[in-house]
Design a protein around this motif. Structure first.
Motif, PDB file in Angstrom:
ATOM      1  N   THR A  55      25.658 -24.402 -43.283  1.00  0.00           N
ATOM      2  CA  THR A  55      26.127 -25.648 -43.882  1.00  0.00           C
ATOM      3  C   THR A  55      27.470 -25.410 -44.557  1.00  0.00           C
ATOM      4  OG1 THR A  55      23.906 -26.548 -44.226  1.00  0.00           O
ATOM      5  CG2 THR A  55      25.653 -27.389 -45.650  1.00  0.00           C
ATOM      6  N   ALA A  56      28.432 -26.247 -44.255  1.00  0.00           N
ATOM      7  CA  ALA A  56      29.772 -26.114 -44.835  1.00  0.00           C
ATOM      8  C   ALA A  56      29.838 -26.832 -46.173  1.00  0.00           C
ATOM      9  CB  ALA A  56      30.816 -26.679 -43.881  1.00  0.00           C
ATOM     10  N   GLY A  57      30.634 -26.307 -47.098  1.00  0.00           N
ATOM     11  CA  GLY A  57      30.779 -26.900 -48.408  1.00  0.00           C
ATOM     12  C   GLY A  57      31.641 -28.150 -48.394  1.00  0.00           C
ATOM     13  N   LYS A  58      31.492 -28.946 -49.423  1.00  0.00           N
ATOM     14  CA  LYS A  58      32.276 -30.170 -49.531  1.00  0.00           C
ATOM     15  C   LYS A  58      33.689 -29.856 -50.033  1.00  0.00           C
ATOM     16  CE  LYS A  58      30.661 -31.282 -54.203  1.00  0.00           C
ATOM     17  NZ  LYS A  58      29.984 -32.309 -55.053  1.00  0.00           N
ATOM     18  N   VAL A  59      34.587 -30.821 -49.857  1.00  0.00           N
ATOM     19  CA  VAL A  59      35.971 -30.708 -50.318  1.00  0.00           C
ATOM     20  C   VAL A  59      36.270 -31.913 -51.211  1.00  0.00           C
ATOM     21  CG1 VAL A  59      38.401 -30.632 -49.654  1.00  0.00           C
ATOM     22  CG2 VAL A  59      36.692 -29.467 -48.238  1.00  0.00           C
ATOM     23  N   ASP A  60      36.616 -31.640 -52.473  1.00  0.00           N
ATOM     24  CA  ASP A  60      36.970 -32.687 -53.427  1.00  0.00           C
ATOM     25  C   ASP A  60      38.397 -32.457 -53.912  1.00  0.00           C
ATOM     26  OD1 ASP A  60      34.515 -34.049 -53.430  1.00  0.00           O
ATOM     27  OD2 ASP A  60      33.657 -32.654 -54.869  1.00  0.00           O
ATOM     28  N   LEU A  61      39.278 -33.449 -53.700  1.00  0.00           N
ATOM     29  CA  LEU A  61      40.671 -33.346 -54.104  1.00  0.00           C
ATOM     30  C   LEU A  61      41.031 -34.548 -54.958  1.00  0.00           C
ATOM     31  CD1 LEU A  61      42.214 -32.395 -50.629  1.00  0.00           C
ATOM     32  CD2 LEU A  61      41.314 -30.855 -52.382  1.00  0.00           C
ATOM     33  N   SER A  62      41.657 -34.299 -56.107  1.00  0.00           N
ATOM     34  CA  SER A  62      42.067 -35.404 -56.974  1.00  0.00           C
ATOM     35  C   SER A  62      43.393 -35.069 -57.642  1.00  0.00           C
ATOM     36  CB  SER A  62      40.998 -35.711 -58.019  1.00  0.00           C
ATOM     37  OG  SER A  62      40.807 -34.615 -58.883  1.00  0.00           O
ATOM     38  N   ALA A  63      44.257 -36.084 -57.766  1.00  0.00           N
ATOM     39  CA  ALA A  63      45.575 -35.909 -58.379  1.00  0.00           C
ATOM     40  C   ALA A  63      46.179 -37.296 -58.615  1.00  0.00           C
ATOM     41  CB  ALA A  63      46.492 -35.091 -57.475  1.00  0.00           C
ATOM     42  N   THR A  86      23.179 -24.882 -37.535  1.00  0.00           N
ATOM     43  CA  THR A  86      22.061 -25.821 -37.660  1.00  0.00           C
ATOM     44  C   THR A  86      22.213 -26.663 -38.926  1.00  0.00           C
ATOM     45  OG1 THR A  86      20.738 -24.155 -38.822  1.00  0.00           O
ATOM     46  CG2 THR A  86      20.488 -24.290 -36.436  1.00  0.00           C
ATOM     47  N   GLY A  87      23.269 -26.452 -39.684  1.00  0.00           N
ATOM     48  CA  GLY A  87      23.487 -27.165 -40.935  1.00  0.00           C
ATOM     49  C   GLY A  87      24.470 -28.305 -40.791  1.00  0.00           C
ATOM     50  N   ASN A  88      24.842 -28.860 -41.931  1.00  0.00           N
ATOM     51  CA  ASN A  88      25.704 -30.034 -41.973  1.00  0.00           C
ATOM     52  C   ASN A  88      27.115 -29.679 -42.426  1.00  0.00           C
ATOM     53  OD1 ASN A  88      23.372 -31.541 -41.380  1.00  0.00           O
ATOM     54  ND2 ASN A  88      22.927 -31.817 -43.559  1.00  0.00           N
ATOM     55  N   ALA A  89      28.076 -30.465 -41.985  1.00  0.00           N
ATOM     56  CA  ALA A  89      29.427 -30.367 -42.541  1.00  0.00           C
ATOM     57  C   ALA A  89      29.442 -31.026 -43.914  1.00  0.00           C
ATOM     58  CB  ALA A  89      30.426 -31.057 -41.616  1.00  0.00           C
ATOM     59  N   GLY A  90      30.391 -30.652 -44.746  1.00  0.00           N
ATOM     60  CA  GLY A  90      30.474 -31.204 -46.089  1.00  0.00           C
ATOM     61  C   GLY A  90      31.257 -32.508 -46.133  1.00  0.00           C
ATOM     62  N   ASP A  91      31.025 -33.289 -47.190  1.00  0.00           N
ATOM     63  CA  ASP A  91      31.810 -34.494 -47.410  1.00  0.00           C
ATOM     64  C   ASP A  91      33.220 -34.133 -47.876  1.00  0.00           C
ATOM     65  OD1 ASP A  91      29.583 -35.979 -46.778  1.00  0.00           O
ATOM     66  OD2 ASP A  91      29.069 -36.449 -48.863  1.00  0.00           O
ATOM     67  N   ILE A  92      34.178 -34.986 -47.569  1.00  0.00           N
ATOM     68  CA  ILE A  92      35.556 -34.839 -48.035  1.00  0.00           C
ATOM     69  C   ILE A  92      35.895 -36.068 -48.880  1.00  0.00           C
ATOM     70  CG2 ILE A  92      37.977 -34.696 -47.380  1.00  0.00           C
ATOM     71  CD1 ILE A  92      37.130 -33.315 -44.819  1.00  0.00           C
ATOM     72  N   THR A  93      36.343 -35.824 -50.121  1.00  0.00           N
ATOM     73  CA  THR A  93      36.698 -36.909 -51.029  1.00  0.00           C
ATOM     74  C   THR A  93      38.113 -36.707 -51.530  1.00  0.00           C
ATOM     75  OG1 THR A  93      34.389 -37.140 -51.751  1.00  0.00           O
ATOM     76  CG2 THR A  93      36.082 -38.122 -53.152  1.00  0.00           C
ATOM     77  N   LEU A  94      38.952 -37.729 -51.383  1.00  0.00           N
ATOM     78  CA  LEU A  94      40.314 -37.721 -51.910  1.00  0.00           C
ATOM     79  C   LEU A  94      40.461 -38.880 -52.883  1.00  0.00           C
ATOM     80  CD1 LEU A  94      40.534 -36.548 -48.813  1.00  0.00           C
ATOM     81  CD2 LEU A  94      42.984 -36.745 -49.235  1.00  0.00           C
ATOM     82  N   ALA A 137      30.803 -32.109 -37.175  1.00  0.00           N
ATOM     83  CA  ALA A 137      29.684 -31.196 -36.922  1.00  0.00           C
ATOM     84  C   ALA A 137      29.687 -30.851 -35.437  1.00  0.00           C
ATOM     85  CB  ALA A 137      28.365 -31.832 -37.326  1.00  0.00           C
ATOM     86  N   PHE A 138      29.953 -29.587 -35.130  1.00  0.00           N
ATOM     87  CA  PHE A 138      29.960 -29.159 -33.738  1.00  0.00           C
ATOM     88  C   PHE A 138      28.614 -28.576 -33.321  1.00  0.00           C
ATOM     89  CE2 PHE A 138      34.412 -28.752 -35.179  1.00  0.00           C
ATOM     90  CZ  PHE A 138      34.960 -29.719 -34.360  1.00  0.00           C
ATOM     91  N   GLY A 139      27.692 -28.377 -34.291  1.00  0.00           N
ATOM     92  CA  GLY A 139      26.356 -27.899 -33.988  1.00  0.00           C
ATOM     93  C   GLY A 139      25.354 -29.039 -33.978  1.00  0.00           C
ATOM     94  N   VAL A 140      24.139 -28.788 -34.502  1.00  0.00           N
ATOM     95  CA  VAL A 140      23.079 -29.798 -34.451  1.00  0.00           C
ATOM     96  C   VAL A 140      22.968 -30.586 -35.746  1.00  0.00           C
ATOM     97  CG1 VAL A 140      21.759 -28.459 -32.784  1.00  0.00           C
ATOM     98  CG2 VAL A 140      21.303 -28.156 -35.224  1.00  0.00           C
ATOM     99  N   GLY A 141      23.822 -30.309 -36.714  1.00  0.00           N
ATOM    100  CA  GLY A 141      23.739 -30.979 -38.008  1.00  0.00           C
ATOM    101  C   GLY A 141      24.517 -32.286 -38.050  1.00  0.00           C
ATOM    102  N   VAL A 170      24.411 -32.169 -28.558  1.00  0.00           N
ATOM    103  CA  VAL A 170      23.989 -33.561 -28.396  1.00  0.00           C
ATOM    104  C   VAL A 170      23.146 -34.019 -29.575  1.00  0.00           C
ATOM    105  CG1 VAL A 170      24.058 -33.437 -25.889  1.00  0.00           C
ATOM    106  CG2 VAL A 170      21.937 -32.856 -27.077  1.00  0.00           C
ATOM    107  N   GLU A 171      22.724 -33.083 -30.432  1.00  0.00           N
ATOM    108  CA  GLU A 171      21.883 -33.437 -31.566  1.00  0.00           C
ATOM    109  C   GLU A 171      22.674 -33.711 -32.838  1.00  0.00           C
ATOM    110  OE1 GLU A 171      18.470 -30.800 -32.077  1.00  0.00           O
ATOM    111  OE2 GLU A 171      18.856 -29.989 -30.095  1.00  0.00           O
ATOM    112  N   SER A 172      23.950 -33.446 -32.849  1.00  0.00           N
ATOM    113  CA  SER A 172      24.734 -33.658 -34.058  1.00  0.00           C
ATOM    114  C   SER A 172      24.866 -35.150 -34.353  1.00  0.00           C
ATOM    115  CB  SER A 172      26.118 -33.020 -33.914  1.00  0.00           C
ATOM    116  OG  SER A 172      26.808 -33.578 -32.824  1.00  0.00           O
ATOM    117  N   GLN A 173      25.069 -35.474 -35.641  1.00  0.00           N
ATOM    118  CA  GLN A 173      25.169 -36.865 -36.073  1.00  0.00           C
ATOM    119  C   GLN A 173      26.507 -37.103 -36.752  1.00  0.00           C
ATOM    120  OE1 GLN A 173      21.669 -38.285 -38.212  1.00  0.00           O
ATOM    121  NE2 GLN A 173      20.491 -36.566 -37.398  1.00  0.00           N
TER     122      GLN A 173
END
Length: 267
Positions: A55-63, A86-94, A137-141, A170-173
């Motif tokens: 599972t990849a971590g999220k990215v939070d950017l603020s300025a 098998t995990g999920n990608a993280g959210d990105i917030t700007l 998500a290039f895997g199943v997450g 094909v299982e990624s969302q």
């Protein structure tokens, strides 16, 4: 990784802030990246990236202002998982109290093709400038969501803000994109898009703004191609929408799936 700066944060000359979990580490999640700048956060020929075989971590950017300038080289903000994940990608917030600006490397006038049907896929195919924000998500997450909040959002010269699914398993969302900005300007083949290239449904794209301007080949859209997945829903809530110079707002399909639902709400 957490960075706090009272003034500015600048990434230049092929630099990067990354959180990586690769080389067969399928059970290792990567950490989040958080950057807060009191004035400007700027990237030129640099990356901010979390990627993992779990599972990849999220990215939070603020300025106050966030500037991604790809005229001199690639600028990438991404949270991705690999095909083995098998995990999920993280959210990105700007978040910016003033402006968020994405500048690509494909300047110049847009020329509408002659004597042929013209779709948003044609615009996207000509784009892909150096400046990209994506959560895939290039895997199943599940792909991450992208959230943008600013007084003004500007994309130009092929800058690309996207969530695309179907490049791997094909299982990624898919993930969704949510944008809230008083003034949104896209020009010069800039693109905001969710899409599917496989059998998965694409994510939703929700935009709220007082004023939205698209010009010179810019594109906002949800689309499906190649597979049987359906395009997502595109909702635009605005007081003023201007689409000129070959620009496109679309919910299209060129694959086996259904086209998306396009809703424009005037207020």
């Amino acid at each position: 990784i957490r960075i706090q700066a009272g003034e500015s944060v600048r990434l230049l000359d092929n630099s990067g802030i990354t959180s990586l979990g690769l080389a067969g580490n399928t059970g290792v999640n990567t950490g989040a990246i958080s950057i807060e700048a009191g004035n400007t956060l700027s990237l030129e020929n640099s990356v901010i990236l979390t990627t993992s075989e779990a599972t990849a971590g999220k990215v939070d950017l603020s300025a106050q202002n966030i500037v991604l300038n790809g005229t001199a080289g690639q600028v990438l903000i991404a949270s991705d998982t690999t095909e083995l994940s098998t995990g999920n990608a993280g959210d990105i917030t700007l978040k910016a109290t003033e402006a968020i600006e994405l500048i690509g490397n494909v300047p110049g006038p847009f020329n509408l093709p002659q004597l042929q049907t013209f779709t948003s896929e044609d615009v996207i195919a000509q784009s892909f400038g150096n400046t990209t924000i994506q959560a895939s998500a290039f895997g199943v997450g599940t792909a991450g969501n992208i959230k943008v909040n600013a007084e003004r959002l500007a994309l130009r010269d092929g800058a690309f803000l996207s969530n695309i699914v179907g490049l791997g398993s094909v299982e990624s969302q898919a993930g969704d994109i949510t944008i809230d900005a008083n003034d949104i300007q896209l020009q010069g083949l800039a693109v905001i898009s969710t899409g599917t290239l496989g059998n998965q449904a694409a994510g939703a794209l929700d935009i709220r703004s007082d004023r939205i301007t698209l010009d010179n080949g810019a594109s906002i859209g949800v689309s499906t191609a190649l597979g049987t997945g359906n395009a997502g829903e595109l909702t635009i809530n605005t007081q003023e929408l201007s689409v000129t110079g070959g620009a496109v707002v679309a919910a299209n399909t060129i694959g086996g799936g259904s086209g998306g639902v396009l809703t424009i709400e005037a207020r």
